[in-house]
Structures are given as C-alpha cells and as structure tokens.
Design an enzyme around this catalytic site. Sequence first.
Site, short mmCIF file in Angstrom:
data_model
loop_
_atom_site.label_atom_id
_atom_site.label_comp_id
_atom_site.label_asym_id
_atom_site.label_seq_id
_atom_site.Cartn_x
_atom_site.Cartn_y
_atom_site.Cartn_z
N ASP A 1 26.94 0.30 31.47
CA ASP A 1 26.05 1.01 30.64
C ASP A 1 26.70 1.76 29.82
O ASP A 1 25.93 1.59 28.91
CB ASP A 1 24.50 1.38 31.15
CG ASP A 1 23.65 0.04 31.88
OD1 ASP A 1 23.87 -0.99 31.36
OD2 ASP A 1 22.91 0.64 32.06
N ASN A 2 27.77 2.48 30.10
CA ASN A 2 28.13 3.23 29.01
C ASN A 2 29.06 2.71 28.50
O ASN A 2 29.75 1.45 28.55
CB ASN A 2 29.34 4.44 30.19
CG ASN A 2 29.85 5.38 29.56
OD1 ASN A 2 30.68 5.43 28.14
ND2 ASN A 2 30.03 6.77 29.88
N VAL A 3 29.33 2.79 27.25
CA VAL A 3 29.48 2.66 25.74
C VAL A 3 31.43 3.14 25.37
O VAL A 3 32.01 2.12 24.82
CB VAL A 3 28.71 2.44 24.68
CG1 VAL A 3 27.86 1.94 24.79
CG2 VAL A 3 28.65 4.03 24.20
N PHE A 4 31.71 3.33 26.58
CA PHE A 4 33.38 4.05 26.13
C PHE A 4 34.29 3.15 25.50
O PHE A 4 34.81 2.88 24.85
CB PHE A 4 33.55 5.06 27.63
CG PHE A 4 35.23 5.44 27.21
CD1 PHE A 4 34.83 6.57 26.98
CD2 PHE A 4 35.98 4.56 27.65
CE1 PHE A 4 36.29 7.29 26.53
CE2 PHE A 4 37.51 5.08 27.33
CZ PHE A 4 37.82 6.87 26.86
#
Length: 177
Positions: free
Chosen positions: A47-50
């Site tokens: 879910d992290n958009v990095f």
Amino acid sequence: MDIPEDNNAGQCNCLEPIVDFDTQIIILGTMPGIASIEKEEYYANEDNVFWDIIYRVFNPPLPADRQILLSYREKLQVLKTNRIGLWDTLSACNRKGNQDHRISGEKINDFERFFSEHNQIHTIIFNGKKSLDYFRGKYPNLLKTINYRVWYSTSSSSPINAFYILYQWSELKTLLM
C-alpha cells in the site's frame, strides 16, 4: 493496509543502506515498516506508494499490471540508474505498527561518518517530516556545513498521503535535473 498491532511496541532496526560510489542522491525515510523489515526490502508494504512514485518520476510509466510484477532487483535498478540511494534516519527504535508517530526509544544513524564516507552525495531527500525532524534533532548543523546542491522534505509515501505526494516528487525532479 495497516498491519495489526499488539499492545507492546516492537523493536525495529533499519535495513542496510542502498548506496554505492555512483550515488548522488540519498532518500532518507524514518524507519522501515513491518513488511519491509520482514522481507528485508525497502518500501515492501504494497500500500506504500514509494515505488509507484519513483517509476512515475524517474522512469517511463509502466502499465499498471506490469508494476505488480516488478522484482525488488528491478526497482533498485531504477534507483541505481538515477544515482539514488536509500536509507533511514533511525538505526533502531520501538514502534507499535507502522506509523512514525508511534515511535519511541529512537537511535539515529551516524550521518557524520556516512557523509564522510559518501562525499559524492550532494542531495538529501527526506521521505516524511519525521525523518527530517529526527535528523535535525541529532545533527542540527550538519545540513548547513555540508555543501549540498539541494535538500527537500517531502510528505511520507505512506498510504495515508498517497493522493498528495506525486506532485511534490514531480517538482523535486525538476530541481534535481
């Protein structure tokens, strides 16, 4: 998706830095999340958009279905191609869950040594305000004494900020190029 947390804060340790003699830009997060620590991969929480942001800003966009198939090695290659390294401001801490505001007992990495060993780095990007706050708390004058072309604090790439940070990172690319 936030990983369920228990009542006791868990001990977290940072991952090894991703850096080599070609690295000119270092992105400093605060501390890897639980998924990253377990997989030993930066920004492993899906879910992290990095990684999505890195591809959008520094690489030609890939079809959405292809992004799921990218290996960690391929992701790191995009960073290497763009002379970008990764590390974290904290070397260790206690934290419940993944959120930075739940950190206690923090220990800061030795950035005086790091930047003396990697004096080719000219740009620091703090991935989140807490990363910058911890850095400034331990090294209040280091950013002034080292000759950086630019440093920039972005909103964290956590899922909470997903809609707000693509513009910031796109603006950052124009400063770096």
